[in-house]
Design a protein around this motif. Sequence first.
Motif, PDB file in Angstrom:
ATOM      1  N   PRO A 360       0.831  -1.208   0.000  1.00  0.00           N
ATOM      2  CA  PRO A 360       0.000   0.000   0.000  1.00  0.00           C
ATOM      3  C   PRO A 360       0.866   1.259   0.000  1.00  0.00           C
ATOM      4  CG  PRO A 360      -0.012  -1.033   2.154  1.00  0.00           C
ATOM      5  CD  PRO A 360       0.772  -1.933   1.264  1.00  0.00           C
ATOM      6  N   ILE A 361       0.407   2.292  -0.725  1.00  0.00           N
ATOM      7  CA  ILE A 361       1.160   3.533  -0.672  1.00  0.00           C
ATOM      8  C   ILE A 361       0.297   4.589  -0.023  1.00  0.00           C
ATOM      9  CG2 ILE A 361       2.744   3.155  -2.587  1.00  0.00           C
ATOM     10  CD1 ILE A 361       0.821   4.713  -4.366  1.00  0.00           C
ATOM     11  N   SER A 362       0.948   5.501   0.650  1.00  0.00           N
ATOM     12  CA  SER A 362       0.234   6.543   1.363  1.00  0.00           C
ATOM     13  C   SER A 362      -0.136   7.656   0.401  1.00  0.00           C
ATOM     14  CB  SER A 362       1.140   7.088   2.464  1.00  0.00           C
ATOM     15  OG  SER A 362       0.741   8.393   2.786  1.00  0.00           O
ATOM     16  N   TYR A 363      -1.368   8.200   0.561  1.00  0.00           N
ATOM     17  CA  TYR A 363      -1.783   9.306  -0.291  1.00  0.00           C
ATOM     18  C   TYR A 363      -1.518  10.641   0.395  1.00  0.00           C
ATOM     19  CZ  TYR A 363      -4.047   5.913  -3.265  1.00  0.00           C
ATOM     20  OH  TYR A 363      -4.282   4.865  -4.110  1.00  0.00           O
ATOM     21  N   GLU A 364      -1.030  10.535   1.640  1.00  0.00           N
ATOM     22  CA  GLU A 364      -0.862  11.740   2.428  1.00  0.00           C
ATOM     23  C   GLU A 364       0.392  12.500   2.016  1.00  0.00           C
ATOM     24  OE1 GLU A 364      -3.294  12.627   4.456  1.00  0.00           O
ATOM     25  OE2 GLU A 364      -4.257  10.778   3.765  1.00  0.00           O
ATOM     26  N   ILE A 365       1.470  11.758   1.831  1.00  0.00           N
ATOM     27  CA  ILE A 365       2.714  12.429   1.476  1.00  0.00           C
ATOM     28  C   ILE A 365       3.114  11.975   0.086  1.00  0.00           C
ATOM     29  CG2 ILE A 365       3.668  12.827   3.775  1.00  0.00           C
ATOM     30  CD1 ILE A 365       5.237  10.115   3.173  1.00  0.00           C
ATOM     31  N   THR A 366       3.755  12.838  -0.601  1.00  0.00           N
ATOM     32  CA  THR A 366       4.201  12.447  -1.945  1.00  0.00           C
ATOM     33  C   THR A 366       5.658  12.040  -1.848  1.00  0.00           C
ATOM     34  OG1 THR A 366       4.693  14.729  -2.377  1.00  0.00           O
ATOM     35  CG2 THR A 366       2.585  13.906  -3.155  1.00  0.00           C
ATOM     36  N   GLY A 367       5.889  11.001  -1.048  1.00  0.00           N
ATOM     37  CA  GLY A 367       7.261  10.547  -0.810  1.00  0.00           C
ATOM     38  C   GLY A 367       7.770   9.707  -1.964  1.00  0.00           C
ATOM     39  N   ILE A 368       9.021   9.282  -1.832  1.00  0.00           N
ATOM     40  CA  ILE A 368       9.683   8.517  -2.888  1.00  0.00           C
ATOM     41  C   ILE A 368       8.958   7.189  -3.132  1.00  0.00           C
ATOM     42  CG2 ILE A 368      11.329   7.475  -1.234  1.00  0.00           C
ATOM     43  CD1 ILE A 368      12.337   8.560  -4.723  1.00  0.00           C
ATOM     44  N   GLN A 369       8.390   6.616  -2.076  1.00  0.00           N
ATOM     45  CA  GLN A 369       7.719   5.310  -2.195  1.00  0.00           C
ATOM     46  C   GLN A 369       6.589   5.322  -3.223  1.00  0.00           C
ATOM     47  OE1 GLN A 369       4.540   4.786   0.101  1.00  0.00           O
ATOM     48  NE2 GLN A 369       5.040   6.169   1.776  1.00  0.00           N
ATOM     49  N   THR A 370       5.915   6.475  -3.319  1.00  0.00           N
ATOM     50  CA  THR A 370       4.832   6.599  -4.286  1.00  0.00           C
ATOM     51  C   THR A 370       5.349   6.308  -5.693  1.00  0.00           C
ATOM     52  OG1 THR A 370       3.984   8.341  -2.904  1.00  0.00           O
ATOM     53  CG2 THR A 370       3.042   8.175  -5.109  1.00  0.00           C
ATOM     54  N   TYR A 371       6.582   6.733  -5.925  1.00  0.00           N
ATOM     55  CA  TYR A 371       7.148   6.608  -7.269  1.00  0.00           C
ATOM     56  C   TYR A 371       7.815   5.262  -7.490  1.00  0.00           C
ATOM     57  CZ  TYR A 371       6.085  11.495  -7.540  1.00  0.00           C
ATOM     58  OH  TYR A 371       5.409  12.662  -7.558  1.00  0.00           O
ATOM     59  N   LEU A 372       8.296   4.658  -6.389  1.00  0.00           N
ATOM     60  CA  LEU A 372       9.041   3.404  -6.533  1.00  0.00           C
ATOM     61  C   LEU A 372       8.165   2.168  -6.437  1.00  0.00           C
ATOM     62  CD1 LEU A 372      12.427   3.946  -4.733  1.00  0.00           C
ATOM     63  CD2 LEU A 372      11.920   3.899  -7.162  1.00  0.00           C
ATOM     64  N   LEU A 373       7.037   2.301  -5.763  1.00  0.00           N
ATOM     65  CA  LEU A 373       6.262   1.095  -5.476  1.00  0.00           C
ATOM     66  C   LEU A 373       5.188   0.787  -6.508  1.00  0.00           C
ATOM     67  CD1 LEU A 373       6.033   1.285  -1.598  1.00  0.00           C
ATOM     68  CD2 LEU A 373       7.617   0.012  -3.029  1.00  0.00           C
ATOM     69  N   ARG A 374       5.207   1.495  -7.620  1.00  0.00           N
ATOM     70  CA  ARG A 374       4.224   1.192  -8.661  1.00  0.00           C
ATOM     71  C   ARG A 374       4.890   0.909 -10.008  1.00  0.00           C
ATOM     72  NH1 ARG A 374       1.958   0.018  -5.083  1.00  0.00           N
ATOM     73  NH2 ARG A 374      -0.059   0.621  -4.245  1.00  0.00           N
ATOM     74  N   PRO A 375       5.781  -0.105 -10.018  1.00  0.00           N
ATOM     75  CA  PRO A 375       6.429  -0.445 -11.289  1.00  0.00           C
ATOM     76  C   PRO A 375       5.391  -0.974 -12.288  1.00  0.00           C
ATOM     77  CG  PRO A 375       6.826  -2.143  -9.664  1.00  0.00           C
ATOM     78  CD  PRO A 375       6.140  -1.026  -8.936  1.00  0.00           C
TER      79      PRO A 375
END
Lengths: 416, 223
Positions: A360-375
């Motif tokens: 799951p990715i957080s919608y609260e922060i636009t952290g790096i995970q948002t970009y890395l966890l949706r290959p």
Amino acid sequence: MRAQLVHLFAKEFRKRKKKSALITFAIAWGTLSILLLMSFGRGLGNAFRISFKGLGDNLIMVYRGQTSKDYQGLPKGRRIMIYPGDIALLSALIPEIGLISPESNDYFTITGGGRETNRNVCGVGPGFGVMRSMIAERGGRFINEEDERSARRVAFIGWNVAANLFGGENPVGRTIVVNRVPFTVVGVMKKKLQSSAYEGFDADHVYIPHATFSRIHTQLFIDRIHIQPKRPEDNQVVERRIRQILGRKYRFDPEDDYALGIWNTIEEVEVAGRVFKGIEIFLALIGGLTLLIGAVGVTNLMYALVKERTREIGIKMALGAKRRHIVLQFLLETAFIFSKGTFWGAAIAYTIVRLTRLVPISYEITGIQTYLLRPIFSLDILVVFLVVLGTLVFLSGIFPALRASRLNPIEALRYE
Amino acid sequence: MIEMKDIRKVYQMGKVSLEALKGISLRVEPGEFVSIMGPSGSGKSTLMNIIGCLDTPTGGSYFLEEKNVAGFNFDQLSSIRNQKIGFVFQNFNLLPYATAYENVELPMLFNGKPGKKRRQRVLELLEMVGLVDRQAHRPTELSGGEQQRVAIARALANDPSLILADEPTGNIDSKTGQEIMGLFVELQRQGRTILMVTHDMTIAAYSERTIRLLDGHLVEARQ
């Protein structure tokens, strides 16, 4: 070629399991790493596009500004305001405009569900929701034409506001009080990724019809105009026309970039899109170079396989094998190793991509995970990859195969 | 069957050239059993390789069944080897991972003989060398004599008219060697031409004619 001969080749191949397993592993590993590299690269670009769309879909925003040039006897430094009447003017004069909406906002105390919070309340038109990629949760809706026309007291609220006031309960149909005026909640915003914002993220806002906003607020001018051209490629034309039309109305130089603030996100997305395409190409290039090194390794291993079997090749030649029989055997082996290696590499890469997307990715922060966890594991990446790898593997197989076929049968027979 | 005229073979080793065959002329009639003798380095192997179309001469002409094969390319020579010649080697040269059956089958795979006929022929040949019951065994599971019998069966796969044997009894005991030679005599009786390289006079005695090589020359042809 007789099936029986292929069967014999297969049998011989199985005898060389250890060495061929090494090559298979090398190809699987290369496939895995390059497919992952490209999937994550593409996911990165895609996440960027989605999160940018979170701010707006093909959006041009017009702000108030201040002139920086003297114009027609008027001094520079004048404040340029925009008013509700400009909406009708622009949409009448610029046929390229698809959607247009005013936006005015201020902070108000809001009560609802027995709780109180201080939030940014925005008065907007019905097209605003589409332009800003706002989708209502099931059972709700955004502000519509009728709301605007009748200046209804209805509100569409961000998911953070909903959670704040109503906890887990469904806010649709409930009442919130904004600046001592009661509003009915008609919709809650579905979670979305948003990379850019002004005055906070959409999740924290309350949206009401602009006409209603004008009644609870004393402000005559509007804060922003949102415009979506019918065709994204018209963004430059629309931007120029806005400056010309409003310049004529408020008497400023259309060439004066500071008279109006214009945030053209379409142009921004195009530039960023090129950057991400560039990153993707760069990653593909790295992948390609890695593959090339891998191909050299495969060639070496295939040469070793040929050398190991020199004597067998000699025996076959003595018994009447033609050059093409020998070439075919080694090419078949290479093809088999290639298929096996790429199958496993691609299968593992696909699994990793699928599993990563489950995080799951957080919608609260636009952290790096948002970009890395949706290959993204896409077919075109796989096809391009297979063509490139296939060519390399063919090249790395053909030379050892040709060498094998050119062996001198007498020397091959003597080989110990 | 075989007609060689002034066959020469020169090996170039860097700047030194080594003349292995210095003008050999030889005629072998169909159905003859000829043994080739001579000390090491006399050119026996080179001659056998040329006769067997594994090598090409540097000079001279070589007619095999009225065809001048001296100018043939690799694939043409492969066809000749596959169809006209059967090889029997000193060290058997069987494919180690293949069964006796598959080893015998191999030459037929290269010329595309249909499956049913192929199977029939393999079994017929294994029957002839007395190894039908061992068809599923790999070379490592067979004795030296059995391996050589598989090799002979393989040599006969495409029913060649010429059998080339290079020290066929060199790696097996003398009793088994005699059995093997019995097979060769039988092959000759069937009308095949046999050329055999050997060091052993008792083995050479099975042949009708012995030719001797010395330093690349044919020195004696004894009837």
